[in-house]
Scaffold this motif. Sequence first.
Motif, PDB file in Angstrom:
ATOM      1  N   MET A   1       0.639  -1.163  -0.035  1.00 13.80           N
ATOM      2  CA  MET A   1      -0.055  -0.024  -0.010  1.00 13.80           C
ATOM      3  C   MET A   1       0.887   1.283   0.106  1.00 13.80           C
ATOM      4  O   MET A   1       0.710   2.157  -0.709  1.00 13.80           O
ATOM      5  N   GLU A   2       2.083   0.988   0.571  1.00 17.72           N
ATOM      6  CA  GLU A   2       2.574   2.235   0.900  1.00 17.72           C
ATOM      7  C   GLU A   2       3.460   2.843  -0.375  1.00 17.72           C
ATOM      8  O   GLU A   2       3.656   3.702  -0.743  1.00 17.72           O
ATOM      9  N   GLY A   3       3.965   1.583  -0.878  1.00 12.67           N
ATOM     10  CA  GLY A   3       4.524   1.833  -2.404  1.00 12.67           C
ATOM     11  C   GLY A   3       3.790   2.380  -3.405  1.00 12.67           C
ATOM     12  O   GLY A   3       3.961   3.343  -4.283  1.00 12.67           O
ATOM     13  N   PHE A   4       2.360   2.001  -3.408  1.00 13.12           N
ATOM     14  CA  PHE A   4       1.284   2.893  -4.525  1.00 13.12           C
ATOM     15  C   PHE A   4       1.063   4.106  -3.953  1.00 13.12           C
ATOM     16  O   PHE A   4       0.808   5.050  -4.964  1.00 13.12           O
ATOM     17  N   GLN A   5       1.015   4.297  -2.598  1.00 11.07           N
ATOM     18  CA  GLN A   5       0.522   5.652  -2.155  1.00 11.07           C
ATOM     19  C   GLN A   5       1.748   6.475  -2.625  1.00 11.07           C
ATOM     20  O   GLN A   5       1.254   7.952  -2.760  1.00 11.07           O
ATOM     21  N   PRO A  13      -6.056   5.086  -2.754  1.00 12.92           N
ATOM     22  CA  PRO A  13      -5.881   4.602  -1.370  1.00 12.92           C
ATOM     23  C   PRO A  13      -6.026   2.972  -1.467  1.00 12.92           C
ATOM     24  O   PRO A  13      -6.895   2.451  -1.965  1.00 12.92           O
ATOM     25  N   PHE A  14      -5.309   2.513  -0.463  1.00 10.30           N
ATOM     26  CA  PHE A  14      -5.530   1.005   0.033  1.00 10.30           C
ATOM     27  C   PHE A  14      -5.008  -0.132  -1.101  1.00 10.30           C
ATOM     28  O   PHE A  14      -5.641  -1.184  -1.143  1.00 10.30           O
ATOM     29  N   VAL A  15      -4.424   0.310  -2.202  1.00 12.63           N
ATOM     30  CA  VAL A  15      -3.938  -0.699  -3.174  1.00 12.63           C
ATOM     31  C   VAL A  15      -3.072  -1.588  -2.895  1.00 12.63           C
ATOM     32  O   VAL A  15      -1.611  -0.845  -2.254  1.00 12.63           O
ATOM     33  N   VAL A  16      -3.170  -2.799  -3.266  1.00 17.50           N
ATOM     34  CA  VAL A  16      -1.954  -3.611  -2.850  1.00 17.50           C
ATOM     35  C   VAL A  16      -1.641  -4.417  -4.324  1.00 17.50           C
ATOM     36  O   VAL A  16      -0.586  -5.203  -4.447  1.00 17.50           O
ATOM     37  N   GLY A  17      -2.356  -4.045  -5.405  1.00 15.47           N
ATOM     38  CA  GLY A  17      -2.146  -4.530  -6.510  1.00 15.47           C
ATOM     39  C   GLY A  17      -2.829  -4.099  -7.757  1.00 15.47           C
ATOM     40  O   GLY A  17      -4.162  -3.642  -7.569  1.00 15.47           O
ATOM     41  N   CYS A  18      -2.271  -4.045  -9.172  1.00 12.62           N
ATOM     42  CA  CYS A  18      -3.134  -3.820 -10.139  1.00 12.62           C
ATOM     43  C   CYS A  18      -3.485  -5.057 -11.066  1.00 12.62           C
ATOM     44  O   CYS A  18      -2.446  -5.470 -11.281  1.00 12.62           O
ATOM     45  N   ALA A  19      -4.433  -5.229 -11.484  1.00 10.67           N
ATOM     46  CA  ALA A  19      -4.655  -6.469 -12.377  1.00 10.67           C
ATOM     47  C   ALA A  19      -5.291  -6.050 -13.760  1.00 10.67           C
ATOM     48  O   ALA A  19      -5.809  -5.018 -14.160  1.00 10.67           O
ATOM     49  N   ASP A  20      -4.823  -7.075 -14.764  1.00  5.15           N
ATOM     50  CA  ASP A  20      -5.234  -6.738 -15.998  1.00  5.15           C
ATOM     51  C   ASP A  20      -4.932  -8.037 -17.120  1.00  5.15           C
ATOM     52  O   ASP A  20      -4.050  -8.914 -16.520  1.00  5.15           O
ATOM     53  N   CYS A  51       0.213  -6.633 -10.593  1.00  4.85           N
ATOM     54  CA  CYS A  51       1.616  -6.018 -10.339  1.00  4.85           C
ATOM     55  C   CYS A  51       1.590  -5.266  -9.157  1.00  4.85           C
ATOM     56  O   CYS A  51       0.511  -4.763  -8.630  1.00  4.85           O
ATOM     57  N   ASP A  52       3.030  -5.017  -8.695  1.00 11.22           N
ATOM     58  CA  ASP A  52       3.015  -4.120  -7.600  1.00 11.22           C
ATOM     59  C   ASP A  52       3.286  -2.675  -8.234  1.00 11.22           C
ATOM     60  O   ASP A  52       3.313  -2.620  -9.401  1.00 11.22           O
ATOM     61  N   SER A  53       3.635  -1.811  -6.958  1.00 15.53           N
ATOM     62  CA  SER A  53       4.112  -0.502  -7.603  1.00 15.53           C
ATOM     63  C   SER A  53       5.341  -0.277  -8.144  1.00 15.53           C
ATOM     64  O   SER A  53       5.576   0.793  -8.943  1.00 15.53           O
ATOM     65  N   ASN A  54       6.207  -1.470  -8.177  1.00  9.51           N
ATOM     66  CA  ASN A  54       7.361  -1.303  -8.857  1.00  9.51           C
ATOM     67  C   ASN A  54       7.449  -2.146 -10.308  1.00  9.51           C
ATOM     68  O   ASN A  54       8.440  -2.295 -10.835  1.00  9.51           O
ATOM     69  N   LEU A  55       6.133  -2.478 -10.554  1.00 11.08           N
ATOM     70  CA  LEU A  55       6.019  -2.954 -11.994  1.00 11.08           C
ATOM     71  C   LEU A  55       6.454  -4.682 -11.814  1.00 11.08           C
ATOM     72  O   LEU A  55       6.500  -5.308 -12.776  1.00 11.08           O
ATOM     73  N   ARG A  56       6.710  -5.119 -10.796  1.00 12.10           N
ATOM     74  CA  ARG A  56       6.953  -6.615 -10.538  1.00 12.10           C
ATOM     75  C   ARG A  56       5.551  -7.241 -10.480  1.00 12.10           C
ATOM     76  O   ARG A  56       4.560  -6.877 -10.099  1.00 12.10           O
ATOM     77  N   PHE A  57       5.570  -8.444 -10.911  1.00 11.30           N
ATOM     78  CA  PHE A  57       4.381  -9.342 -11.079  1.00 11.30           C
ATOM     79  C   PHE A  57       4.253 -10.184  -9.653  1.00 11.30           C
ATOM     80  O   PHE A  57       5.069 -10.701  -9.220  1.00 11.30           O
ATOM     81  N   LEU A  58       3.501  -9.712  -9.188  1.00 11.75           N
ATOM     82  CA  LEU A  58       2.740 -10.572  -7.989  1.00 11.75           C
ATOM     83  C   LEU A  58       2.333 -11.906  -7.869  1.00 11.75           C
ATOM     84  O   LEU A  58       2.093 -12.962  -7.318  1.00 11.75           O
ATOM     85  N   ASP A  59       1.532 -11.878  -9.318  1.00 15.95           N
ATOM     86  CA  ASP A  59       0.704 -13.124  -9.539  1.00 15.95           C
ATOM     87  C   ASP A  59       0.367 -13.258 -11.004  1.00 15.95           C
ATOM     88  O   ASP A  59       0.068 -12.244 -11.527  1.00 15.95           O
ATOM     89  N   VAL A  60       0.570 -14.358 -11.693  1.00 15.16           N
ATOM     90  CA  VAL A  60       0.405 -14.667 -12.941  1.00 15.16           C
ATOM     91  C   VAL A  60      -0.493 -15.587 -13.300  1.00 15.16           C
ATOM     92  O   VAL A  60      -0.335 -16.797 -12.486  1.00 15.16           O
ATOM     93  N   PHE A  61      -1.462 -15.963 -14.031  1.00 16.61           N
ATOM     94  CA  PHE A  61      -1.964 -16.908 -14.603  1.00 16.61           C
ATOM     95  C   PHE A  61      -2.086 -17.001 -16.026  1.00 16.61           C
ATOM     96  O   PHE A  61      -2.934 -16.223 -16.526  1.00 16.61           O
ATOM     97  N   ILE A  62      -1.575 -18.282 -16.486  1.00 19.32           N
ATOM     98  CA  ILE A  62      -1.158 -18.024 -17.891  1.00 19.32           C
ATOM     99  C   ILE A  62      -1.888 -19.487 -18.591  1.00 19.32           C
ATOM    100  O   ILE A  62      -1.844 -20.369 -18.021  1.00 19.32           O
ATOM    101  N   GLY A  63      -2.329 -19.136 -19.699  1.00 17.97           N
ATOM    102  CA  GLY A  63      -2.710 -20.337 -20.644  1.00 17.97           C
ATOM    103  C   GLY A  63      -3.920 -20.228 -21.183  1.00 17.97           C
ATOM    104  O   GLY A  63      -4.504 -21.072 -21.986  1.00 17.97           O
ATOM    105  N   TYR A  64      -4.968 -19.578 -20.567  1.00 18.04           N
ATOM    106  CA  TYR A  64      -6.492 -19.623 -20.935  1.00 18.04           C
ATOM    107  C   TYR A  64      -6.528 -18.900 -22.471  1.00 18.04           C
ATOM    108  O   TYR A  64      -5.808 -18.178 -22.944  1.00 18.04           O
TER     109      TYR A  64
END
Length: 230
Positions: A1-5, A13-20, A51-64
Motif C-alpha cells: 500500500m505504501e508503495g502505491f501511495q 488509497p489502499f491498493v495492494v495490486g493492479c490487475a489486467d 503487479c505491485d507499485s514497482n511493476l513486478r508481477f505478484l501473481d500470473v495465471f497463464i494459458g487460457y
Amino acid sequence: MEGFQTKRANSFPFVVGCADGIHFKINIPSNDAVSYYDRKGTYSINMQAICDSNLRFLDVFIGYPGSCHDANVWRNSPIYKGITSGEVELASGAVILADSAYPLSKYMIVPFRDNGHLSSDERKFNYILSSTRVLIEQAFGVLRSKFRILNHIDVTSLKSTSEVVLACTILHNFIIKHCGDSSLADAFENTGVESNIITESNHEIEVIEIINDYNEGVARRNELKMLFLS
C-alpha cells in the motif's frame, strides 16, 4: 500500500495490486483452434497478472485461450479462488484495481461504467483509479520490450508456450529486483453475472455469492468515492 501511495501525487488509497490481462500471439493450435482466436483476429493465449507499485508481477495465471473474457479468466484463476476461500488473506481494507472488464467486488475495485451520464465525482474517481491502475499496463509494456519472443511465441505445444511466458515474467521480476529497472516504464453490469459462466442449476449458491460479492463491491466503491469529494 505504501508503495502505491507514494507513486502518484493523487494515488488511489489502499491498493495492494493492479490487475489486467494481456494476450500473446501463438501459432495456430492443432486442437480447438477456434477457442484461441481472439477479437483482434489472431491466435493467442491469455495471461492474467497482478503487479505491485514497482511493476513486478505478484501473481500470473497463464494459458487460457485468447477468446476468453477477462472476467472468465479471473473467476477461474487460483488467486480469485484463494481470496474468496480465505486461503489468500489481504490486508484489512486492501483492494486490487482493475478495468471495467473485471467484476466489481469489495476487494477488486473497477471504474464506474461510463454511460454518458457520470457525475463529476464519478469521473474524478475513475481518473484517479486509472492513473494508478496504469502501472499494470506499464509492467506489460516493459515485459514486451525486454522479451521480443513474446511478440509471437513460435513453439509447437501450448504447454511450452505458457512456460515461455512464465519464464519471461520471472526474469522480468529478477531484473527489476537486481537492476532497478522499474523506471522503464462489460462484464458484470447490474448483477455481475454472465450466462456463460453460470449455466447449471446446481450452481445456485455460486450465483448468490457472486451477487453478494458485487453488492459489497458497490458499497466499497461508493465508500472510496467519498474520499475524493472536493
